[in-house]
Design an enzyme around this catalytic site. Structure first.
Site, mmCIF file in Angstrom:
data_model
loop_
_atom_site.group_PDB
_atom_site.id
_atom_site.type_symbol
_atom_site.label_atom_id
_atom_site.label_comp_id
_atom_site.label_asym_id
_atom_site.label_seq_id
_atom_site.Cartn_x
_atom_site.Cartn_y
_atom_site.Cartn_z
ATOM 1 N N TRP A 262 6.601 1.376 -7.900
ATOM 2 C CA TRP A 262 6.546 2.671 -7.208
ATOM 3 C C TRP A 262 7.925 3.185 -6.839
ATOM 4 C CZ3 TRP A 262 2.927 5.579 -8.470
ATOM 5 C CH2 TRP A 262 1.640 5.090 -8.672
ATOM 6 N N LYS B 212 -5.203 4.523 -0.199
ATOM 7 C CA LYS B 212 -5.149 3.069 -0.156
ATOM 8 C C LYS B 212 -5.642 2.588 1.207
ATOM 9 C CE LYS B 212 -2.835 3.811 -3.977
ATOM 10 N NZ LYS B 212 -1.433 3.654 -4.309
ATOM 11 N N ASP C 197 8.217 5.202 1.629
ATOM 12 C CA ASP C 197 6.888 5.371 1.024
ATOM 13 C C ASP C 197 6.021 4.223 1.539
ATOM 14 O OD1 ASP C 197 4.608 5.453 -0.520
ATOM 15 O OD2 ASP C 197 5.624 5.210 -2.451
HETATM 16 C C1 LIG Z 1 -0.616 4.585 -5.078
HETATM 17 C C2 LIG Z 1 0.813 4.681 -4.708
HETATM 18 C C3 LIG Z 1 1.557 5.814 -5.027
HETATM 19 C C4 LIG Z 1 1.004 6.977 -5.831
HETATM 20 O O1 LIG Z 1 0.126 7.736 -5.097
HETATM 21 P P1 LIG Z 1 -0.531 9.077 -5.677
HETATM 22 O O2 LIG Z 1 -1.216 9.641 -4.485
HETATM 23 O O3 LIG Z 1 -1.437 8.673 -6.789
HETATM 24 O O4 LIG Z 1 0.584 9.953 -6.155
HETATM 25 C C5 LIG Z 1 2.878 5.851 -4.612
HETATM 26 N N1 LIG Z 1 3.432 4.842 -3.918
HETATM 27 C C6 LIG Z 1 2.734 3.728 -3.612
HETATM 28 C C7 LIG Z 1 3.401 2.639 -2.841
HETATM 29 C C8 LIG Z 1 1.404 3.617 -3.990
HETATM 30 O O5 LIG Z 1 0.712 2.502 -3.678
#
Ligand SMILES: *Cc1c(COP(=O)(O)O)cnc(C)c1O
Length: 362
Positions: free
Chosen positions: A102, A196, A172
């Site tokens: 990511w 998540k 993030d």
């Molecule tokens: C799932 C995830 C993303 C991507 O998320 P989207 O909403 O599909 O763009 C980005 N960073 C992390 C750490 C993730 O687990």
């Protein structure tokens, strides 16, 4: 109900059962609205109460300081990868920790917007650890420094924040928001997509310090401009109303049922330990991906000795109602995502299955 499995999906992922039940109960008629939250105007006072409560609950959970704005945006975490540099790079450069898939993706998106430095890259050891103090240095003039608190695919989680001086830290937290208490004042930006650990797909939470919100260039389109989105109280256009409503229910569950993030953290640590113990005591039958110090309490990737055994493991697991355990296509093997909403009983069931499977196939 009998058909519900223990769902170890990495995302969209398991939601707390009381949250789903509440949503079901209120689906036809949001109390006071006379219609469903799916049908009500986003400008109505009923929806304003929903989004307002989502924000105040989130502020309560994290003790968000007054000088931070909370936004509920669309476009997922991926859009934030681009919006962050678009808005706050300001002609400077930014520093990135590349600790897994990511952050690597975020780096690629940021590079479309300006000058970006990689200050640490874990690809040589297949992203199985995070850097230690002394292994990186942050440029003092950087507009911001970027990290991914939990790498969902590699199962690597920062246990403490990197020392980066006065440079704003951008994080993030898509796969570990709400998994433990966090001091928001340590961050310039803290963001997470909901699907998540915070709700369903469709909404992304962005918590941003005021001085950074002010940096948005005036010529950016409204929907990409934090200043306008914050001033518009996340309602520059129609927000993802149902996703925001679900996120409100999740924050209510965290506050009222779980009893806050300290309690949530205790539960998460205990659940993760059950699986890591099973891996560590398997005599090498299961092997984890991350080094012990950096193991994630949210995503537990592990491998078996070969593909046939992995296939057998996944098939038998499914017949025990333990599903979505295959690893990400880039790393293979298995991955158990054990987010906040995964009950201890689900983790216990998986642990017992793992022990049993190892005994019969080892
Ligand atoms: C799932 C995830 C993303 C991507 O998320 P989207 O909403 O599909 O763009 C980005 N960073 C992390 C750490 C993730 O687990």
């Amino acid at each position: 109900m009998q058909d519900r499995v223990y769902n170890f999906s990495a995302g969209p992922a398991v939601l707390p059962l009381p949250v789903l039940k509440k949503a079901q109960e209120e689906l036809l008629c949001l109390p006071g609205a006379g219609c469903s939250v799916l049908e009500v105007s986003h400008r109505s006072k009923q929806f304003e109460a929903v989004i307002g409560t989502a924000e105040s609950n989130l502020r309560k959970l994290f003790n968000v300081p007054e000088n931070y704005r909370v936004m509920f945006l669309q476009g997922g975490a991926l859009l934030q990868f681009a919006m962050i540099p678009m808005n706050i790079l300001g002609g400077q450069s930014a520093d990135y920790f590349v600790t897994g898939t990511w952050s690597k993706t975020a780096l690629g998106e940021a590079k479309t917007q300006g000058s970006i430095n990689t200050i640490w890259d874990g690809s040589e050891t297949k992203f199985n650890r995070n850097p230690k103090t002394g292994e990186f240095s942050v440029h003092p003039g950087a507009a911001y420094c970027y990290m991914t608190s939990n790498e969902t695919i590699q199962g690597v989680q920062w246990q403490s924040l990197p020392e980066i001086g006065n440079v704003p830290l951008v994080c993030d937290a898509s796969s570990d928001i709400f998994c433990k208490p966090v001091d928001i004042s340590k961050f310039g930006v803290y963001f997470a997509c909901a699907q998540k650990n915070a709700g369903p797909a469709g909404v992304t939470v962005v918590i941003m310090r005021d001085d950074l919100v002010e940096k948005s260039p005036a010529n950016l389109p409204k929907m990409l401009n934090y200043k306008m989105l914050a001033e518009g109280k996340s309602m520059v256009n129609t927000p993802p109303c149902f996703a925001v409503y679900m996120l409100k229910l999740v924050t209510e569950w965290l506050l009222d049922d779980v009893g806050g993030l300290d309690k949530m953290y205790e539960r998460n640590v205990e659940k993760a330990q059950l699986l890591y113990d099973a891996i560590d005591h398997s005599g090498g039958f299961y092997r984890g991906h991350a080094v012990k110090e950096d193991r994630s309490i949210m995503n537990v990737p592990f491998v078996l000795s070969n593909d046939d055994l992995t296939k057998k493991f996944l098939e038998e697991a499914k017949s025990h109602k333990l599903t979505q355990l295959s690893g990400h296509r880039s790393v293979g093997g298995c991955r158990a995502s054990i987010y906040n909403a995964m009950p201890r009983d689900g983790v216990l069931a998986l642990r017992d299955f793992m022990l049993d499977f190892a005994k019969h196939n080892g």
